[in-house]
Design an enzyme around this catalytic site. Structure first.
Site: not given
Length: 261
Positions: A12-13, A44-45, A75-77, A185, A187
């Site tokens: 993930d970011s 990342y977004g 990570c969604n992005t 996200c 997070h």
């Protein structure tokens, strides 16, 4: 070669994907895992698509070099912008992605309005746009969570700044009478207590963690990669930034190694 004892790789970011890791570890406690927190490059977004792809390839290479038997893009992005390219580049690797759980929210809404809190990279992606377009009769209130990831990465989850931002971001959703809020996200699950203080009590908050854990188990079973061992599993965490926040999120129960990657 039998890879069933090899670890599940996650990246993930930053620290957010640990919300996904926790669900996987809860469902599959005997699986070993390696978690990669690319906090140095978070969030990342806000990055261009090609940069997100390049970072995702870098993380994938690192995890594969460390023996990962499957890759969870936590990570969604990164999922919405890079998973197609990852699957094309690494045809022999199983990838699990995460996307905002729009479908259950759209199916179960009673007010006809749902909210989605996500990064700019996720909301502007082709995959997200395609998914949302499938629910034409639903009013979708989209909101970019500007600065939320940065504050979480800085260890300020319970800060006044985050609470003020959440009030600002959630206000249009409350006014639209949403009854489901989708967290787009990895997070954001760490903000659920603060979000619950702001939203009406009857709004259901949805994240992707449990669904991703179930999908991970399903793919491992199909590929014959479930770990048959009942020995204590090994959980390894790497970060390329200050390990303090990641340690805090994990409640200092695991070893976090700082490495440059």
């Amino acid at each position: 070669m039998d890879k069933s004892n090899n670890p599940i790789g996650l990246f993930d970011s930053g620290i957010g994907g640990t919300s996904i890791w926790k669900e996987i570890h809860c469902l599959l406690p005997h699986e070993n895992s390696i978690y990669l927190a690319d906090s140095k490059n978070a969030p990342y977004g806000q990055r261009p698509k090609q940069e997100i792809i390049d970072l995702s390839i870098k993380n994938t290479e690192y995890l594969l070099d460390h023996g990962a038997k499957i890759i969870v893009v936590a990570c969604n992005t990164a999922t919405t912008n890079a998973i197609t390219e990852l699957r094309e580049k690494y045809k022999d690797v199983n990838f699990i992605g995460i996307e905002p759980a729009i479908k259950p929210a759209a199916i179960h809404t009673q007010t006809g309005a749902i909210g989605i809190l996500a990064t700019k990279g996720t909301l502007s992606s082709e995959l997200f746009t395609k998914t949302v377009s499938g629910f034409k009769n639903i009013h979708v209130v989209e909101q970019v969570g500007y600065n939320l990831v940065a504050l979480i990465e800085d260890g300020r989850i319970n800060s006044p700044e985050i609470k003020e931002l959440l009030k600002e971001y959630l206000k249009p959703m409350i006014e639209a009478r949403i009854d489901h809020l989708v967290l787009g996200c990895s997070h954001y699950p760490y903000l659920i207590p603060q979000i619950q203080e702001i939203l009406p009590k009857d709004v259901k908050i949805i994240d992707s963690g449990e669904a991703v854990a179930r999908q991970t188990k399903k793919v491992l079973q199909s590929a014959g990669l479930l770990n048959p061992s009942l020995d204590k599993s090994h959980q390894v965490f790497y970060t390329n930034s200050d390990p303090q926040v990641l340690n805090s999120i994990l409640k200092n129960r695991y070893t976090v190694e700082q490495q440059d990657f």
